[in-house]
Design a protein around this motif. Structure first.
Motif, mmCIF file in Angstrom:
data_model
loop_
_atom_site.group_PDB
_atom_site.id
_atom_site.type_symbol
_atom_site.label_atom_id
_atom_site.label_comp_id
_atom_site.label_asym_id
_atom_site.label_seq_id
_atom_site.Cartn_x
_atom_site.Cartn_y
_atom_site.Cartn_z
ATOM 1 N N ALA A 15 0.650 -6.518 -6.006
ATOM 2 C CA ALA A 15 0.159 -5.219 -6.460
ATOM 3 C C ALA A 15 0.720 -4.097 -5.607
ATOM 4 N N LEU A 16 0.947 -2.956 -6.260
ATOM 5 C CA LEU A 16 1.250 -1.711 -5.543
ATOM 6 C C LEU A 16 -0.021 -0.870 -5.646
ATOM 7 N N VAL A 17 -0.632 -0.647 -4.495
ATOM 8 C CA VAL A 17 -1.976 -0.066 -4.445
ATOM 9 C C VAL A 17 -1.889 1.344 -3.879
ATOM 10 N N GLY A 18 -2.463 2.308 -4.567
ATOM 11 C CA GLY A 18 -2.465 3.684 -4.074
ATOM 12 C C GLY A 18 -3.797 4.007 -3.403
ATOM 13 N N THR A 19 -4.734 4.543 -4.167
ATOM 14 C CA THR A 19 -6.022 5.011 -3.631
ATOM 15 C C THR A 19 -6.689 3.971 -2.721
ATOM 16 N N ALA A 20 -6.797 2.746 -3.201
ATOM 17 C CA ALA A 20 -7.518 1.721 -2.425
ATOM 18 C C ALA A 20 -6.754 1.297 -1.169
ATOM 19 N N GLY A 40 0.834 -1.207 0.000
ATOM 20 C CA GLY A 40 0.000 0.000 0.000
ATOM 21 C C GLY A 40 0.863 1.249 0.000
ATOM 22 N N ASN A 41 0.780 2.020 -1.075
ATOM 23 C CA ASN A 41 1.530 3.272 -1.191
ATOM 24 C C ASN A 41 0.603 4.407 -0.761
ATOM 25 N N TRP A 42 0.799 4.878 0.448
ATOM 26 C CA TRP A 42 -0.110 5.915 0.988
ATOM 27 C C TRP A 42 0.119 7.284 0.381
ATOM 28 N N LYS A 43 1.234 7.475 -0.273
ATOM 29 C CA LYS A 43 1.600 8.797 -0.818
ATOM 30 C C LYS A 43 1.557 9.829 0.325
ATOM 31 N N MET A 44 1.100 11.054 0.058
ATOM 32 C CA MET A 44 1.109 12.071 1.126
ATOM 33 C C MET A 44 -0.256 12.095 1.818
ATOM 34 N N TYR A 84 5.332 -2.630 -12.050
ATOM 35 C CA TYR A 84 4.961 -2.074 -13.349
ATOM 36 C C TYR A 84 3.691 -1.254 -13.158
ATOM 37 N N GLU A 85 3.841 0.059 -13.318
ATOM 38 C CA GLU A 85 2.708 0.955 -13.111
ATOM 39 C C GLU A 85 2.539 1.869 -14.329
ATOM 40 N N PRO A 86 1.645 1.496 -15.245
ATOM 41 C CA PRO A 86 1.399 2.411 -16.371
ATOM 42 C C PRO A 86 0.893 3.740 -15.817
ATOM 43 N N TRP A 98 -0.719 6.147 -17.038
ATOM 44 C CA TRP A 98 -2.105 6.480 -17.410
ATOM 45 C C TRP A 98 -3.130 5.727 -16.552
ATOM 46 N N ALA A 99 -2.695 4.690 -15.880
ATOM 47 C CA ALA A 99 -3.633 3.899 -15.063
ATOM 48 C C ALA A 99 -3.615 4.339 -13.598
ATOM 49 N N ILE A 100 -2.600 5.130 -13.208
ATOM 50 C CA ILE A 100 -2.461 5.509 -11.798
ATOM 51 C C ILE A 100 -3.503 6.560 -11.422
ATOM 52 N N GLY A 101 -4.291 6.237 -10.426
ATOM 53 C CA GLY A 101 -5.275 7.186 -9.904
ATOM 54 C C GLY A 101 -6.378 7.539 -10.886
ATOM 55 N N SER A 102 -6.465 6.823 -12.001
ATOM 56 C CA SER A 102 -7.424 7.181 -13.055
ATOM 57 C C SER A 102 -8.716 6.382 -12.956
ATOM 58 N N GLY A 132 11.750 5.529 -7.745
ATOM 59 C CA GLY A 132 11.317 5.782 -9.125
ATOM 60 C C GLY A 132 9.821 5.755 -9.332
ATOM 61 N N HIS A 133 9.041 6.043 -8.286
ATOM 62 C CA HIS A 133 7.603 6.137 -8.514
ATOM 63 C C HIS A 133 7.353 7.209 -9.575
ATOM 64 N N SER A 134 6.331 7.013 -10.387
ATOM 65 C CA SER A 134 6.111 7.966 -11.495
ATOM 66 C C SER A 134 5.894 9.388 -10.987
ATOM 67 N N GLU A 135 5.318 9.520 -9.775
ATOM 68 C CA GLU A 135 5.138 10.876 -9.249
ATOM 69 C C GLU A 135 6.485 11.526 -8.933
ATOM 70 N N ARG A 136 7.491 10.745 -8.613
ATOM 71 C CA ARG A 136 8.848 11.280 -8.428
ATOM 72 C C ARG A 136 9.487 11.541 -9.798
ATOM 73 N N GLY A 180 0.672 -2.091 -10.688
ATOM 74 C CA GLY A 180 0.057 -0.970 -9.977
ATOM 75 C C GLY A 180 -0.651 -0.046 -10.938
ATOM 76 N N GLY A 181 -1.742 0.532 -10.480
ATOM 77 C CA GLY A 181 -2.525 1.456 -11.307
ATOM 78 C C GLY A 181 -3.988 1.104 -11.211
ATOM 79 N N SER A 182 -4.715 1.807 -10.289
ATOM 80 C CA SER A 182 -6.157 1.595 -10.114
ATOM 81 C C SER A 182 -6.513 0.155 -9.727
ATOM 82 N N VAL A 183 -5.668 -0.455 -8.896
ATOM 83 C CA VAL A 183 -6.002 -1.792 -8.375
ATOM 84 C C VAL A 183 -7.100 -1.623 -7.322
ATOM 85 N N LYS A 184 -8.119 -2.464 -7.421
ATOM 86 C CA LYS A 184 -9.272 -2.428 -6.503
ATOM 87 C C LYS A 184 -9.629 -3.870 -6.122
HETATM 88 P P1 PGA Z 1 -3.552 4.016 -7.614
HETATM 89 O O1 PGA Z 1 -2.010 4.369 -7.362
HETATM 90 O O2 PGA Z 1 -3.822 2.663 -7.015
HETATM 91 O O3 PGA Z 1 -4.312 5.114 -6.933
HETATM 92 O O4 PGA Z 1 -3.768 4.008 -9.097
HETATM 93 C C1 PGA Z 1 -1.002 3.411 -7.555
HETATM 94 C C2 PGA Z 1 0.364 4.007 -7.300
HETATM 95 O O5 PGA Z 1 0.589 5.177 -7.635
HETATM 96 O O6 PGA Z 1 1.260 3.331 -6.763
#
Ligand code: PGA
Length: 263
Positions: free
Chosen positions: A239-244, A12-16, A174-176, A178-182, A104-108, A219-223
């Motif tokens: 999975a690397l999970v952000g929002t969920a 789980g990647n909590w981000k900020m 592997y986090e496309p 375009w799929a992150i947070g979308s 190397g997260h895409s946000e970085r 990773g990328g919108s995993v639910k």
């Molecule tokens: P997401 O984020 O699950 O919200 O798409 C994934 C991530 O950025 O690692």
């Protein structure tokens, strides 16, 4: 090592998000829910990546209650010590008993303009601090217009592995982009195709044995309702999970994907 021998990792990647008090409440609840459900942590490993300011609190809780939950930093400095205001050394993360560190997260890469060279230096810094780097790679929507899907992530991974020796323990996500947070994830087929190329990159850059043992996450919108499709892919090991990952019910449900899978 085969697919069946690689222990899946749900991270789980909590981000900020979450201050240290919220972090404690979340980890307590997650541990309680998974414990109540008799989750086997050796069967599916669980890790969280809180903001730096939460890590000491998470460490204290995990150690006091002997929770089988791993944790790590979301980033680290390329340097070990010195005049780098605002930076966090991998040594400090290790001292807090972090197992992992995301690099190397895409946000970085995109918001903080981190190059492949920087990501390679961070991978090296993590390994020098005895942390397991979780190396993120992925293409943007623009990249997809110009290249085939695996081209950019494969190049990013080759770059990150430049100073890595065969046999090293690391994880790839592997986090496309375009799929992150979308809310629009890749299809399991798309993710598998790129993951299999990334495994070949590891074999070419390092060796077959390392490629076979390395866990590759999607990773990328995993639910909860799409995790099973990804976990059925032979080259996807978690999975690397952000929002969920910020919703304890959703994250626990993703961790327990085997319970809602029909294999
Ligand atoms: P997401 O984020 O699950 O919200 O798409 C994934 C991530 O950025 O690692």
């Amino acid at each position: 090592m085969t697919e069946a021998q690689r222990t899946p990792l749900i991270a789980g990647n909590w981000k900020m998000n979450f201050d240290h008090l919220q972090a404690i409440a979340f980890v307590q609840k997650l541990a309680w829910m998974l414990g109540d459900a008799k989750h086997d942590f050796d069967d599916v490993e669980v890790a969280v990546f809180p903001p730096f300011t939460d890590l000491r609190s998470v460490q204290t809780l995990v150690q006091a209650d002997k929770l089988p939950i791993a944790y790590g930093g979301q980033d680290l400095s390329t340097h070990a010590l010195g005049a780098y205001t605002g930076e966090i050394s991998g040594r400090f993360l290790k001292k807090l008993d972090c197992t992992y560190c995301i690099v190397g997260h895409s946000e970085r890469r995109y918001r903080h303009v981190e190059s492949d060279e920087t990501v390679a230096a961070k991978t090296k810094a993590a390994l020098e601090a005895e942390l397991v780097p979780l190396i993120c790679v992925g293409e943007t929507a623009k990249d997809l217009e110009r290249h085939e899907p695996s081209a950019v992530p494969a190049n990013q991974l080759r770059g990150a592995l430049l100073d890595v020796k065969p046999g090293t323990d690391f994880v790839v996500a592997y986090e496309p982009v375009w799929a992150i947070g979308s809310g629009a994830p890749a299809t399991p087929e798309q993710a598998q195709n790129v993951a299999s190329v990334l495994r070949r990159v590891i074999a070419q850059s390092l060796d077959e044995e390392t490629a076979a043992k390395t866990r590759i996450l999607y990773g990328g919108s995993v639910k909860p309702d799409n995790i099973v499709g990804f976990m059925k892919c032979p080259d996807i090991d978690g999975a690397l999970v952000g929002t969920a990952s910020l919703d304890v019910d959703a994250f626990a449900s993703i961790v327990r994907y085997k319970k809602h899978a029909t294999y």
